[in-house]
Design a protein around this motif. Structure first.
Motif, short mmCIF file in Angstrom:
data_model
loop_
_atom_site.label_atom_id
_atom_site.label_comp_id
_atom_site.label_asym_id
_atom_site.label_seq_id
_atom_site.Cartn_x
_atom_site.Cartn_y
_atom_site.Cartn_z
N ASP A 15 1.53 9.82 -5.14
CA ASP A 15 1.96 10.92 -4.76
C ASP A 15 2.59 12.11 -5.40
O ASP A 15 2.50 13.22 -5.41
N ARG A 24 0.77 4.24 -2.90
CA ARG A 24 0.92 5.68 -2.23
C ARG A 24 1.63 6.81 -2.83
O ARG A 24 1.27 7.50 -3.11
N GLN A 30 0.83 -1.06 -0.09
CA GLN A 30 0.33 -0.37 0.04
C GLN A 30 1.14 1.57 0.08
O GLN A 30 1.14 1.81 -0.21
#
Length: 275
Positions: A58, A54, A50
Motif C-alpha cells: 500500500d 499488504r 499477509q
C-alpha cells in the motif's frame, strides 16, 4: 540503484508507520529483522504475514528479505559440535525461508555472529565442515521458496568465523548451491584492509545483496567513508540488487538516519552521473 532500509532501527514504531515514513523519503524496499516480528518465527501467523505484505505494498514498498536471522533465538548454532543443535539450526533456517517467501522476499542474510563463533575445542576446518552441512541441508527447501541465503563476512571484532569475502567465497563454493551466495557489507569490508572497489569487482559473480553503513555504526554519509568509489564499482560491476541501509547506532534517531542516508546516496549517484 534500488534503496532499502533495515527496519529494526524503527524501535517502537508500528509496521504501518515504518512503511509510511520509509516510503515518504524515497525508499522502495524494507528489509526485516525477524526478532522485530516475534521471538520465534513460528509465532508469526499467516494472517500477520499477509498483513505485512499488504501494508508495505500500500506504500509502494517491497519486503526484500530478512537479516539478523538467529538474533534473540536460543538453542541454535552453526558450527557447534552438537549435531542436534546443528539440525535445529538448519530446520530454523528453512522456517525462515518460508517466512521470507511468504513476505515475497528474495534474500536472507546470514550474519548472526554469536551463533557461528567457534566453541572451545572447535578449530576452523571443523567449523567450516559443520557450516557446510547445515547450509547444504537447508538450501533445497529455501530455494524452493525462491529465496537466496547469503553468507555475510563480519569483522574479527564480531566473530571468529568467516571474516573476509574470500573466506565466504570458499564456503559458498563448498555448499555449491546456486541460491547460496555472498552478501557484502561496507562496515565489514572496511575491516579487511583491501580497497572496497577491489572486493566488489572480485566477487561480483556471487554477490546478491549489499549493506551500506560506516565504521562509526551509522548510515552512509554519516561517517568518514567516501561512497563515490563504492557506488562507482557497484555500477561498473553490473550489480542490480538492493542497496540496503543497516545501522547499529540508533542514537541520532530513525528519522535523521533514514533521511540523511538516502539523501547522501542520491547525491553520490548524481555526482557519478554528472562526471
Amino acid at each position: 540503484m534500488k534503496f532499502a532500509i533495515c527496519q529494526e532501527l524503527f524501535e517502537g514504531w508500528s509496521w504501518k508507520k515504518q512503511c509510511e515514513f520509509a516510503a515518504s523519503v524515497g525508499y522502495t524496499g524494507m528489509e526485516v529483522a525477524p526478532f522485530t516480528l516475534g521471538s520465534n518465527v513460528q509465532e508469526i501467523t499467516s494472517d500477520q504475514r499477509q498483513e505485512l505484505v499488504r501494508v508495505a505494498a500500500d506504500n509502494g514498498l517491497e519486503i526484500i528479505g530478512l537479516h539478523w536471522l538467529l538474533a534473540k533465538t536460543e538453542g541454535l548454532h552453526l558450527t557447534t559440535a552438537d549435531s542436534d543443535v546443528r539440525k535445529a539450526t538448519s530446520d530454523y533456517l528453512i522456517e525462515l525461508g518460508d517466512l521470507c517467501g511468504d513476505l515475497d522476499g528474495k534474500v536472507m542474510v546470514f550474519g548472526s555472529p554469536f551463533q557461528r563463533n567457534l566453541e572451545e575445542g572447535t578449530d576452523s576446518p571443523q567449523a567450516f565442515d559443520r557450516a557446510v552441512d547445515v547450509f547444504k541441508s537447508a538450501m533445497p527447501r529455501i530455494a524452493d521458496r525462491g529465496v537466496h541465503l547469503l553468507m555475510e563476512p563480519l569483522t574479527t571484532k564480531e566473530t571468529d568465523f568467516i571474516n573476509t569475502c574470500d573466506q565466504a567465497a570458499e564456503l559458498i563454493a563448498a555448499v555449491d548451491h546456486p541460491n547460496f551466495a555472498l552478501h557484502q557489507d561496507v562496515k565489514a569490508m572496511l575491516g579487511e584492509g583491501t580497497p572496497l572497489p577491489e572486493l566488489i569487482h572480485k566477487h561480483r559473480a556471487i554477490t546478491r545483496h549489499f549493506h551500506v553503513n560506516d565504521s562509526n555504526l551509522l548510515g552512509p554519509g554519516m561517517g568518514e567513508t567516501d561512497y563515490h568509489p563504492i557506488f562507482e564499482a557497484l555500477l561498473e560491476s553490473g550489480y542490480d540488487g538492493w542497496v540496503s541501509v543497516e545501522v547499529f547506532d540508533y542514537s541520532p534517531g530513525a528519522e535523521k538516519i533514514t533521511q540523511e542516508s538516502i539523501d547522501y546516496m542520491r547525491q553520490i549517484l548524481f555526482d557519478l552521473e554528472s562526471k
